[in-house]
Design a protein around this motif. Structure first.
Motif: not given
Ligand code: SAH
Length: 242
Positions: A2-9, A25-34
């Protein structure tokens, strides 16, 4: 994941590796990129690293090791960007930079272009071509710094890079455990091409599973003009490395 798990890691990996805190916003960008990378990888072979945890450390954090030495506002070329590493993470993490992603494989550059559009990275542009092609040099224009990961041994990488730099500019080569060995092998290439070793840092990339991988971050500065006969053709470089 999930995005929350991703951001924690992602936060843990960046903190472990001495990188600055990201904005939401940057964290979300990395999630989208992955997600873009994993989705595109189903059709096109872009990366062998498909586990999200491994990708966070080996693609995202790894791309940014050594980035603290890039001057503010620099115009940066990612030579042999592949699926956009280090350039995509760099453009997200350092909005002050203007990044040009270059690769000889059109389908990889197409992915980087699409991802940059999706992420609205107005500071990243792409170009298809070979670094040693003299016509490409004109299109690239003035570059302050070249970053490059996993493209060629250092002696070859110097011949590809130094002709493209202005005097005073630097190559930031992201190397693995054998970086120092490559540096020894590249001494004459660096001298012939007008370069000088600025730094050679041994680093540890901390992985999220507790593992550690060795990295060597090399900085080669161009201190005088490269003789006009370089770069040679890629075949000539490979056959007779400097
Ligand atoms: N930097 C990326 C990709 C590494 S694979 C990463 O670390 O994940 C090496 C890439 O360099 C390939 O995509 C290949 O097409 C590109 N490449 C190799 N030689 C090149 C050259 N002379 N000019 C431009 N790109 C080159």
């Amino acid at each position: 994941m999930t995005e929350t798990e991703f951001c924690e890691k992602l936060r843990k990996s960046f903190c472990d590796n001495g990188l600055r805190e990201l904005t939401a916003i940057e964290e979300q960008a990395f999630f989208i990129l992955l997600n873009e990378l994993l989705e595109a990888n189903k059709i096109t072979n872009l990366t062998a690293i498909t586990d999200p945890e491994a990708a966070i450390a080996k693609h995202f954090a790894d791309s940014l090791l050594g980035s603290e030495s890039i001057p503010n506002g620099a115009r940066v070329l990612d030579l042999g960007c592949g699926a956009g590493f280090p350039s995509l993470p760099l453009a997200i993490y350092r909005p002050d930079l203007t990044v040009l992603s270059l690769d000889s494989t059109a389908k990889k550059v197409a992915f980087v272009q699409k991802a940059a559009e999706k992420l609205q990275l107005s500071n990243l542009k792409t170009l298809v071509g070979r670094a040693e092609d003299r016509a490409i040099k004109k299109q690239i224009g003035k570059i302050d710094l070249i970053v490059s990961r996993a493209v060629a041994r250092l002696n070859l990488l110097c011949e590809l890079s130094l002709p493209l730099l202005a005097v005073g500019g630097s190559l930031l080569a992201l190397k693995g455990a054998k970086g120092e060995e490559e540096l020894k092998e590249a001494q004459s290439a660096i001298r012939i091409l007008g370069g000088a070793v600025k730094s050679c840092d041994q680093r540890a990339l901390l992985l999220l599973d507790g593992g550690v991988e060795e990295r060597t971050i090399l900085q080669i500065q161009k201190i005088k003009e490269t003789p006009k006969e370089y770069p040679r053709s890629f075949a000539a470089m490979q056959k007779k490395p400097l």
